[in-house]
Structure formats: structure tokens, C-alpha cells
Design an enzyme around this catalytic site. Structure first.
Site, PDB file in Angstrom:
ATOM      1  N   CYS A  14       0.843  -1.198   0.000  1.00 21.16           N
ATOM      2  CA  CYS A  14       0.000   0.000   0.000  1.00 21.16           C
ATOM      3  C   CYS A  14       0.877   1.247   0.000  1.00 21.16           C
ATOM      4  O   CYS A  14       1.444   1.589  -1.031  1.00 21.16           O
ATOM      5  CB  CYS A  14      -1.003  -0.041   1.143  1.00 21.16           C
ATOM      6  SG  CYS A  14      -2.449   0.956   0.763  1.00 21.16           S
ATOM      7  N   HIS A  48      -3.565  -4.907   0.263  1.00 16.07           N
ATOM      8  CA  HIS A  48      -2.995  -5.443   1.513  1.00 16.07           C
ATOM      9  C   HIS A  48      -3.050  -6.968   1.511  1.00 16.07           C
ATOM     10  O   HIS A  48      -4.030  -7.550   1.991  1.00 16.07           O
ATOM     11  CB  HIS A  48      -3.793  -4.925   2.712  1.00 16.07           C
ATOM     12  CG  HIS A  48      -3.574  -3.480   2.991  1.00 16.07           C
ATOM     13  ND1 HIS A  48      -2.575  -3.030   3.823  1.00 16.07           N
ATOM     14  CD2 HIS A  48      -4.230  -2.374   2.551  1.00 16.07           C
ATOM     15  CE1 HIS A  48      -2.619  -1.701   3.891  1.00 16.07           C
ATOM     16  NE2 HIS A  48      -3.614  -1.281   3.120  1.00 16.07           N
ATOM     17  N   GLU A  59      -1.623  -8.916   3.427  1.00 18.35           N
ATOM     18  CA  GLU A  59      -1.537  -9.485   4.783  1.00 18.35           C
ATOM     19  C   GLU A  59      -2.903  -9.866   5.353  1.00 18.35           C
ATOM     20  O   GLU A  59      -2.974 -10.579   6.345  1.00 18.35           O
ATOM     21  CB  GLU A  59      -0.816  -8.510   5.729  1.00 18.35           C
ATOM     22  CG  GLU A  59      -1.582  -7.258   6.132  1.00 18.35           C
ATOM     23  CD  GLU A  59      -1.411  -6.074   5.170  1.00 18.35           C
ATOM     24  OE1 GLU A  59      -1.101  -6.320   3.987  1.00 18.35           O
ATOM     25  OE2 GLU A  59      -1.592  -4.923   5.598  1.00 18.35           O
TER      26      GLU A  59
HETATM   27  N1  GLN Z   1      -1.883   6.882   2.689  1.00 14.01           N
HETATM   28  C1  GLN Z   1      -1.988   6.111   1.492  1.00 14.01           C
HETATM   29  C2  GLN Z   1      -3.338   6.260   0.832  1.00 14.01           C
HETATM   30  O1  GLN Z   1      -4.276   6.691   1.446  1.00 14.01           O
HETATM   31  C3  GLN Z   1      -1.695   4.648   1.762  1.00 14.01           C
HETATM   32  C4  GLN Z   1      -2.712   3.963   2.624  1.00 14.01           C
HETATM   33  C5  GLN Z   1      -2.242   2.670   3.194  1.00 14.01           C
HETATM   34  O2  GLN Z   1      -1.064   2.373   3.174  1.00 14.01           O
HETATM   35  N2  GLN Z   1      -3.146   1.881   3.735  1.00 14.01           N
HETATM   36  O3  GLN Z   1      -3.488   5.937  -0.322  1.00 14.01           O
END
Ligand code: GLN
Length: 541
Positions: free
Chosen positions: A383, A510, A512
Site C-alpha cells: 500500500c 494489503h 496481509e
Molecule cells: N496513505 C496512502 C493512501 O491513502 C496509503 C494507505 C495505506 O497504506 N493503507 O493511499
């Protein structure tokens, strides 16, 4: 449907979620269809708006619900895929009641905690029952500690619910602490007695008491707890500190036959006692690995035990698969800004940059990504970690000076990461990100495609606002960045890779949230394998 309600006493952080999840594991291994859920007495509608300092990780479900991290344990310990119906907060309960009141649903009545709020809680239990007719047992953990004012309405609702569905279909389990007083050399049962007394005051008599202890539970204390908490002696179960891994918890609870006690109570005693070979093998792999590899997790909330919970668990799953103990080095991103990457992470075998929000530590993470790319250290970005890798590549390979995400620099000349059109008008925080499972397309011939075994479509969970800016796609690709996956509908970039590197893969989603014991996520598995290869090389050198 049969019901198990798990409450907690004496103190928080007892491992109540793990106890509930472990009971889920044991019952599932008896061949029962189990569904797990959590009731959280706080007033937030969901934990999505809470800081990791308050709450640890926010666990995201397929349907996009942002939930308590205990749901992560439930999904890892059982085969169930949970939904937003499986995490109820006081915020949701009151929100529903007030909406009904405004609609006039209560037909002029005075709206009260009892019966209207408790009815709303019971209605959720009935709805989950009706929606899941195939489920044999619904396990519900009640957050907080018995005696907290916030939890009272939930407990009252459960008391009523047990009467309505028949007490023979319900098992109340109370998880408590037996503190060991060093000076006296004694384990104390009084807090447990008082906590059970509190439960009984509101009309709930626990059927089983799970006692968290550092050491063993001797016969004397078992007898005492049984006598003064009004349960049978065999129903006092020890839950010891596990030596190596949380995956030992089901094995530990089985020693006092918790699963037998539960099924006998709710009339499912005909089910066979669980064969847990697969689980035991998995635990053995964690306890006695043949290899070792060191992985740096470079984050912003690194000092918190729970902020990256699912990532740590996924590394353990992948480590077990490769017979490898993963030594996690927690690196504060700002420390890299202060000390430089080679000093802070020069000796590790893999570098993982997890998700995150806000600009603190961003430059340190960018340095980590650069160091990994240039020194051919396996890199896994998740992410925010993928956005970081993109910014780093744009700046240092494509010469796009000061490239950035508009999250960190609104006026950057090269917004390689930016908001999608539909996010631009969003002005509230709760549940407004791109959330939940989306389908994406994998391109053949890429490392990601290999890792996923040649699959051409994957489904992964998201939680972010910002995206890879497609205006820069060509330029980055021409400079050598590989885009190995895009979302099925909109073509949003989902996975990037740097070729001619042992492992440089980063995903916008994600992974995970979908890793399980004995079923490590392919990206984690590939990353750990690459780290292990580097560790072997280090040994040879
Ligand atoms: N801050 C980034 C976004 O909003 C990444 C978010 C995250 O890593 N969950 O896109």
C-alpha cells in the site's frame, strides 16, 4: 444455531480474542461449521477512524468493513471469511436506534436503553443467525472487561438472548487473569471471583472459566475457583503463557479439553475430538525452523505491538512454509532519515515497507526503498510501501525531481501518486477510502504472475485513498518499471516490480489480510524465499 459468548474479566489484553479464536480452531477441527464475531462497546461506528496508538491495526474484510484486529485472529484461526455483520460496535447500535427514532419507527414511545438498545443488539444476533443457516456455532467475543459501564448493555442483551433461544444452546465463557504475586509466591484467585460475581450480579453465570496464568493451575486453585465462581471443577480451564507462538494457544486450551466442555454444554457432544495434525505440524515449523532470515519492517508506528499485526503474522506463516525463523527488525522510518539506510538496515535480508498515512517518516521510507533497489536487497512494499517505491523510482531512475504523492506535497510538480477523481470530493473520514476486495488482472511473464502460480485474476483487499497516477505510467515503464497487475474495472495499478532484482515487488492492496497458517500468501512467500536466499548467501560469504 448454538452460541458461545466470550467475556473478559480483571484486566484487558488477556488474550481473550486469541482464546475465542482458539476455541474456533478446535471446534472447526471437530468438523463443526463455525462463525466468529466481535462486539465492541466503544462509540466509534468502526475503528477505521482511530489512530494506531488507540487501536492497533485496522483489519479490513472482503466487503470493505474496517474492523477490530481480533477479526484478523478469527480469520487466521478458522476458515471463515467474515463480513461487516461480524463486528458490532456501540456506535453502530446507537446510530441504528437514533435513525429509527427519527424515522418514527418507535410509534411515539419513549426510546430507552432497555428495551430499545438491547433489542437492537439482539436483532443483530438474530440477523447473523438467519443469514448463516449452515453455521453450527456462532462465537461472539465481547470487547472490554466485565465491570466496565460501556459493556453493560451488551451483557444485558446476551442475558436476555440466552433465555430466548434456550440456555441449553448457549455457553458463556469468562476469560480471567490469575495474577502471580512474587513476594508471596502465590497465584491469586480473588480478582477472578470478584469478576465472576460482577457477571452474576447482572444475571450471567459463566459455564466455563478460562484462567490466564503464567505458570500452571494447581488443583487447589482450580477447586477454589470452582467453588466460589459456582462452576464445576472440570470447567475451570488453564490458559498458560505460550512459549513460542500464538498458534500454540489452541493446543494449550485443548489440554484441559475446552472443546469437549463446550460441545457437551451446547449439545454437540457427538462430534469427534479434533485431529490437529496440520496445526501441530505448522506450530513445530515455527518452533524448530532450520533457517533464519532477518527482515526490516520500516514503519511509523513501529514501537506499537499491534500496529502491523497482520503483517507480522503473514511473515510467520511464510517463514513456517520455508522452514525459516523470521527475525523482525522494527525500524522507525525517521531513524533512517537520521542515520542513513546503510547504518539502519544495511545488514538485513529483506526490507518491508507497510501501509501508512501522513508524511512523518516518508523520506526515510523512500531511502529504504532506494537502498533495497540499488543493493539488490529483497523489497516488499504494501500500500503506502508501493506508493513509496513508485516515488523513489520516479525520482531516482526517471529523474523526475521532487516527484511525490499529493498526500505529502499538494503542489508537487510530479504527482506520481495522486487522488482519483471520485476521492476529490470526499470530505468525511469514516469508510470513505477505497475499501475491500477488488478483482485485478495479472500479466503473464511477471514475477507476480509466477508467484500467484500463473493465475490471471486475483482478489485482494484494499484500504487507501491515493493511487498510482496513470499519466506517469508510460514514463515509468519506459524507464524499466514493470506493472504486473491492474484492477479489472478501472485499470488502476495494483502491483509494480523492478526487474533484474532478486525481489522487488510492491502492491497497492494489503495481502496481509489473506494469509493463513499453512496457506501463506504468495507474495509473502516469495518475499521470504528471496530473503532466505540472501541469508544463505551471507552465510556463504
Ligand atoms: N496513505 C496512502 C493512501 O491513502 C496509503 C494507505 C495505506 O497504506 N493503507 O493511499
Amino acid at each position: 444455531m448454538k452460541y458461545i459468548f466470550v467475556t473478559g474479566g480483571v484486566v484487558s489484553s488477556l488474550g481473550k480474542g486469541l482464546a475465542a479464536a482458539s476455541i474456533g480452531t478446535l471446534l472447526e477441527h471437530r468438523g463443526l461449521k463455525v462463525l466468529m464475531q466481535k462486539f465492541d462497546p466503544y462509540l466509534n461506528v468502526d475503528p477505521g477512524t482511530m489512530s494506531p496508538y488507540q487501536h492497533g491495526e485496522v483489519y479490513v474484510l472482503d466487503d470493505g468493513a474496517e474492523t477490530d484486529l481480533d477479526l484478523g485472529h478469527y480469520e487466521r484461526f478458522t476458515s471463515g471469511v467474515l463480513s461487516r455483520m461480524n463486528n458490532l460496535t456501540s456506535g453502530q447500535v446507537f446510530d441504528a436506534v437514533i435513525k429509527k427514532e427519527r424515522r418514527g419507527d418507535y410509534l411515539g414511545k419513549t426510546v430507552q436503553f432497555i428495551p430499545h438498545v438491547t433489542d437492537e443488539i439482539k436483532a443483530r444476533l438474530h440477523k447473523v443467525t438467519d443469514d448463516n443457516p449452515e453455521v453450527d456455532v456462532l462465537i461472539t467475543e465481547i470487547g472490554g472487561t466485565v465491570g466496565d459501564m460501556e459493556g453493560l448493555l451488551f451483557l444485558e442483551a446476551l442475558r436476555q438472548f440466552a433465555l430466548e433461544v434456550g440456555k441449553e444452546n448457549v455457553c458463556f465463557i469468562h476469560v480471567t487473569l490469575l495474577p502471580f504475586i512474587k513476594a508471596a509466591g502465590e497465584v491469586k484467585t480473588k480478582p477472578t471471583q470478584q469478576s465472576v460475581a460482577k457477571l452474576r450480579e447482572i444475571g450471567i453465570q459463566p459455564d466455563i472459566i478460562i484462567c490466564r496464568t503464567e505458570a500452571d493451575l494447581d488443583e487447589d486453585n482450580r477447586r477454589k475457583i470452582a467453588m466460589f465462581c459456582n462452576v464445576e471443577r472440570k470447567n475451570v480451564v488453564a490458559f498458560r503463557d505460550v512459549a513460542h507462538t500464538i498458534y500454540e494457544c489452541p493446543l494449550d486450551l485443548r489440554r484441559d479439553k475446552i472443546d469437549r466442555l463446550v460441545v457437551d454444554k451446547i449439545g454437540l457432544g457427538h462430534t469427534p475430538s479434533p485431529a490437529l495434525e496440520d496445526w501441530e505440524t505448522f506450530v513445530q515449523k515455527i518452533i524448530k525452523p532450520r533457517n533464519r532470515a532477518t527482515i526490516a519492517v520500516v514503519g511509523k508506528y513501529i514501537e506499537l505491538q499491534d500496529a502491523y499485526k497482520s503483517i507480522y503474522e503473514s511473515l510467520i506463516h511464510a517463514g513456517a512454509h520455508h522452514d525459516t525463523k523470521i527475525e523482525i527488525v522494527r525500524v522507525e522510518a525517521e531513524a533512517i532519515e537520521d542515520r542513513g539506510a546503510s547504518e539502519a538496515i544495511g545488514a538485513v535480508h529483506g526490507i518491508l515497507v507497510p501501509g501508512g498515512f501522513g508524511d512523518r517518516g516518508i523520506e526515510g521510507k523512500i531511502q529504504a526503498a532506494r537502498y533495497a533497489r540499488e543493493n539488490k536487497i529483497p523489497y516488499f512494499g504494501i500500500c503506502l510501501g508501493m506508493q513509496i517505491a513508485t516515488i523513489e523510482f520516479a525520482r531516482n531512475v526517471c529523474d523526475l525531481e521532487n516527484a511525490n504523492s499529493t498526500e505529502f506535497d499538494k503542489n508537487t510538480v510530479h504527482p506520481v501518486i495522486c487522488l482519483q477523481e471520485e476521492q476529490k470530493g470526499v470530505d468525511t473520514m469514516g469508510a470513505t477510502m477505497r475499501l475491500g476486495s477488488c478483482e485485478s488482472i495479472l500479466f503473464a511473464g511477471t514475477k507476480a504472475s509466477d508467484l500467484y502460480g500463473g493465475a490471471d485474476r486475483i482478489h485482494e483487499r484494499h484500504r487507501h485513498r491515493y493511487e498510482f497516477n496513470s499519466d506517469y505510467q508510460d514514463r515509468l515503464q519506459k524507464a524499466g518499471l514493470v506493472i504486473s497487475s491492474v484492477s479489472a474495472g478501472e485499470g488502476l495499478v495494483e502491483i509494480i516490480e523492478v526487474p533484474e532484482h532478486p525481489f522487488y515487488v510492491a502492491s497497492q492492496f494489503h495481502p496481509e489480510f489473506q494469509s493463513k497458517p499453512n496457506r501463506p500468501h504468495p507474495l509473502f512467500s516469495g518475499f521470504v524465499k528471496a530473503a532466505l536466499e540472501r541469508a544463505h548467501k551471507d552465510l556463504e560469504a
